[in-house]
Scaffold this active site. Structure first.
Site, PDB file in Angstrom:
ATOM      1  N   ASP A   7      36.268 -36.774 -24.943  1.00  0.00           N
ATOM      2  CA  ASP A   7      35.794 -37.811 -24.031  1.00  0.00           C
ATOM      3  C   ASP A   7      35.924 -39.125 -24.793  1.00  0.00           C
ATOM      4  OD1 ASP A   7      34.578 -39.036 -21.776  1.00  0.00           O
ATOM      5  OD2 ASP A   7      32.653 -39.011 -22.817  1.00  0.00           O
ATOM      6  N   GLU A  68      40.110 -36.935 -21.376  1.00  0.00           N
ATOM      7  CA  GLU A  68      39.799 -37.575 -20.098  1.00  0.00           C
ATOM      8  C   GLU A  68      40.831 -38.650 -19.807  1.00  0.00           C
ATOM      9  OE1 GLU A  68      36.442 -40.536 -18.843  1.00  0.00           O
ATOM     10  OE2 GLU A  68      35.677 -38.483 -18.661  1.00  0.00           O
ATOM     11  N   ASP A 141      28.257 -38.009 -23.761  1.00  0.00           N
ATOM     12  CA  ASP A 141      29.657 -37.979 -24.197  1.00  0.00           C
ATOM     13  C   ASP A 141      30.025 -36.586 -24.725  1.00  0.00           C
ATOM     14  OD1 ASP A 141      30.076 -41.112 -24.246  1.00  0.00           O
ATOM     15  OD2 ASP A 141      28.235 -40.675 -25.339  1.00  0.00           O
TER      16      ASP A 141
END
Length: 186
Positions: A7, A68, A141
């Site tokens: 992430d 991501e 996160d």
């Protein structure tokens, strides 16, 4: 199969490693965050994050890396840092010939919760449930990195490149993920 989820973020980069098979139970291997202080120059911040990603790749030897997909935000500075860190993760994986996949936030949410618009708390709760954790993974996160790894394992085509499964054989979360993926391509 082992997947490292990333992430990306310049202040906090979530990192999560899970083991599993497409559509099967998943197991937590390791979770954490790579951090860099806002008081440092951007190049030094990127260097810190890159070193941590490299360490994770060496230590956990994933079969794939799920990152991501960066999406447009109103804050250009934030999206630039996020994109830069995503690039670092992709290059580090490519250097080791580890396949990289990009997943949008809505695809990830749909894969783990069945709802592409789920909130952070719902994602954390489902990640904890899926990995049979006693506590929610924190910070968000870190939970998002685990969700990325799970999403990659559970994608409808299968993380091992298996042929597309008929919709009837997919779970509701996998069907929602497939719908989110198709919507993202439009």
């Amino acid at each position: 199969m082992r997947v490292l989820g990333v992430d990306p973020g310049l202040t906090r980069c979530g990192l999560g490693v899970v083991d599993g098979l497409p559509g099967r139970l998943v197991r937590l291997v390791h979770v954490g965050v790579a951090t860099s202080g806002a008081d440092l120059d951007v190049d030094q911040r990127l260097l810190l994050i890159e070193r941590r990603i490299e360490e994770w790749l060496e230590e956990h030897a994933p079969d794939a890396v799920a990152v991501e997909r960066v999406f447009a935000q109103h804050n250009v500075r934030t999206v630039m840092g996020t994109a830069q860190v995503a690039g670092l993760a992709m290059v580090a994986a490519a250097r080791r010939r580890i396949p990289v996949a990009l997943h949008t936030p809505s695809e990830v949410k749909a894969a783990v919760t069945g709802n592409g618009r789920a909130g952070k708390a719902q994602v954390q709760t489902m990640v904890a449930r899926l990995l049979q954790l006693d506590e929610l993974p924190r910070p968000a996160d870190a939970a998002d990195a685990l969700a990325l790894a799970i999403c990659h394992l559970w994608r409808p085509a299968g993380a091992l490149g298996a042929p597309q499964r008929p919709a009837a054989s997919m779970t509701s979360a996998q069907r929602a993920w497939a719908a989110a993926e198709q919507a993202a391509r439009r």
